[in-house]
Design an enzyme around this catalytic site. Structure first.
Site, PDB file in Angstrom:
ATOM      1  CG  ASP A 141     -60.867  44.977  -1.783  1.00  0.00           C
ATOM      2  OD1 ASP A 141     -60.861  45.645  -0.745  1.00  0.00           O
ATOM      3  OD2 ASP A 141     -61.416  43.861  -1.883  1.00  0.00           O
TER       4      ASP A 141
ATOM      5  CG  ASP B 154     -62.652  43.839   4.032  1.00  0.00           C
ATOM      6  OD1 ASP B 154     -62.687  42.743   3.460  1.00  0.00           O
ATOM      7  OD2 ASP B 154     -62.241  44.892   3.487  1.00  0.00           O
TER       8      ASP B 154
ATOM      9  N   GLY C 134     -54.915  43.693   1.308  1.00  0.00           N
ATOM     10  CA  GLY C 134     -54.235  43.528   0.026  1.00  0.00           C
ATOM     11  C   GLY C 134     -54.618  42.289  -0.748  1.00  0.00           C
TER      12      GLY C 134
ATOM     13  N   GLY D  43     -58.662  35.585   0.465  1.00  0.00           N
ATOM     14  CA  GLY D  43     -58.341  34.189   0.758  1.00  0.00           C
ATOM     15  C   GLY D  43     -57.497  33.959   1.996  1.00  0.00           C
TER      16      GLY D  43
HETATM   17  C1  DX5 Z   1     -58.440  42.393   1.497  1.00  0.00           C
HETATM   18  C2  DX5 Z   1     -59.700  43.022   1.056  1.00  0.00           C
HETATM   19  C3  DX5 Z   1     -60.919  42.233   1.239  1.00  0.00           C
HETATM   20  C4  DX5 Z   1     -60.913  40.914   0.546  1.00  0.00           C
HETATM   21  C5  DX5 Z   1     -61.652  39.955   1.425  1.00  0.00           C
HETATM   22  O1  DX5 Z   1     -57.468  43.388   1.493  1.00  0.00           O
HETATM   23  O2  DX5 Z   1     -59.906  44.248   1.727  1.00  0.00           O
HETATM   24  O3  DX5 Z   1     -62.070  42.981   0.850  1.00  0.00           O
HETATM   25  O4  DX5 Z   1     -61.517  40.937  -0.711  1.00  0.00           O
HETATM   26  O5  DX5 Z   1     -61.517  38.729   0.842  1.00  0.00           O
HETATM   27  P1  DX5 Z   1     -61.766  37.357   1.589  1.00  0.00           P
HETATM   28  O6  DX5 Z   1     -63.213  37.331   1.904  1.00  0.00           O
HETATM   29  O7  DX5 Z   1     -61.344  36.374   0.574  1.00  0.00           O
HETATM   30  O8  DX5 Z   1     -60.902  37.359   2.808  1.00  0.00           O
HETATM   31 ZN    ZN Z   2     -61.672  45.265   1.189  1.00  0.00          ZN
END
Ligand code: DX5
Ligand code: ZN
Length: 241
Positions: A48, A186, A155, A158
């Site tokens: 990210d 995602d 962004g 968790g």
């Molecule tokens: C959030 C990201 C995700 C994030 C997912 O904006 O795009 O890729 O890392 O994290 P978890 O799995 O913790 O929701």
């Molecule tokens: Zn992501």
């Protein structure tokens, strides 16, 4: 049509992909974290890249990705949340990245960006945030490799999986049809939510917290649990819809 008047859907043949997102990894040991995610069975690595302008977080950039490149041969997917997107394509290619995931609602010409990424010999995906609709990707479907449906607000890691995104996942799957395009989810991905998303048509699962911050599972077991859940959910074919 079946006797009950239901349509049979062909068995899902696209392999399940589990894609660790290092936003949830230990930043003091990122090289080791990437290596462990690879050895634990992650199919690709999700990076990210957030610059604090559109989404209020600050994460990584191309120089970091270049340093991490030495720790795995798995493909690097950059989820680009830095603007302007076009200014980063050269540097991401030079850093050894393999795919760029673009937000559909960037204030830039998406078709030009897609062409430029392809000209750099990288693959490309479009990201739908919770406020975007499935139909938004339709004009670009013949130019992309993956649609990434955000199941949290972008962004931060968790967060809790947004169940309201489930119809959108199914709609994107229907729009994709027989095109060779992956459908990833995602945000908030756990074995439970991966099961639901897989049933709706997702084949790829980006997961940060449920892998890197698991209190009870090794990375290997966490990835296996996600893969098992998603595979199990899609093995009930022929499935009635
Ligand atoms: C959030 C990201 C995700 C994030 C997912 O904006 O795009 O890729 O890392 O994290 P978890 O799995 O913790 O929701
Ligand atoms: Zn992501």
């Amino acid at each position: 049509m079946s006797q009950a008047g239901q349509c049979y859907r062909a068995p899902m043949t696209r392999p399940i992909q589990i894609i660790p997102s290092i936003l949830a990894a230990d930043y003091a040991r990122l090289g080791d974290e990437v290596m462990k995610a690879d050895q634990a069975g992650g199919d690709r690595i999700h990076l990210d890249m957030i610059d604090g302008h559109v989404f209020k977080n600050l994460s990584f950039g191309p120089r970091m990705f270049q340093a991490l490149r030495a720790y795995t041969k798995k493909p690097f997917d950059v989820h680009l949340m830095a603007t302007p997107a076009h200014a980063w394509i050269d540097a991401l290619k030079e850093a050894g990245c393999d795919r760029i995931l673009l937000h559909w609602d960037l204030e830039e010409d998406i078709s030009n960006l897609i062409r430029s990424i392809r000209a750099h010999a990288m693959s490309v995906g479009l990201v739908l945030t919770p406020r975007n609709e499935a139909i938004d990707v339709l004009p670009h479907l013949d130019q992309i490799d993956v649609v990434n449906v955000m199941t949290v607000d972008p962004g931060f890691g968790g967060q809790i999986f947004l169940h309201a995104m489930m119809p959108k996942i199914a709609e994107v799957r229907a729009l994709i049809g027989r095109r060779p395009i992956n459908l990833s989810v995602d945000g908030g991905v756990t074995p439970e939510t991966a099961t639901l998303a897989a049933r709706a048509g997702a084949d790829s699962f980006v997961a940060g917290t449920s892998i890197f911050k698991s209190k009870s599972k090794t990375y290997h077991d966490a990835i296996m649990a996600l893969r098992d859940a998603a595979s199990h959910a899609t093995k009930k074919s022929p499935e009635t819809v």
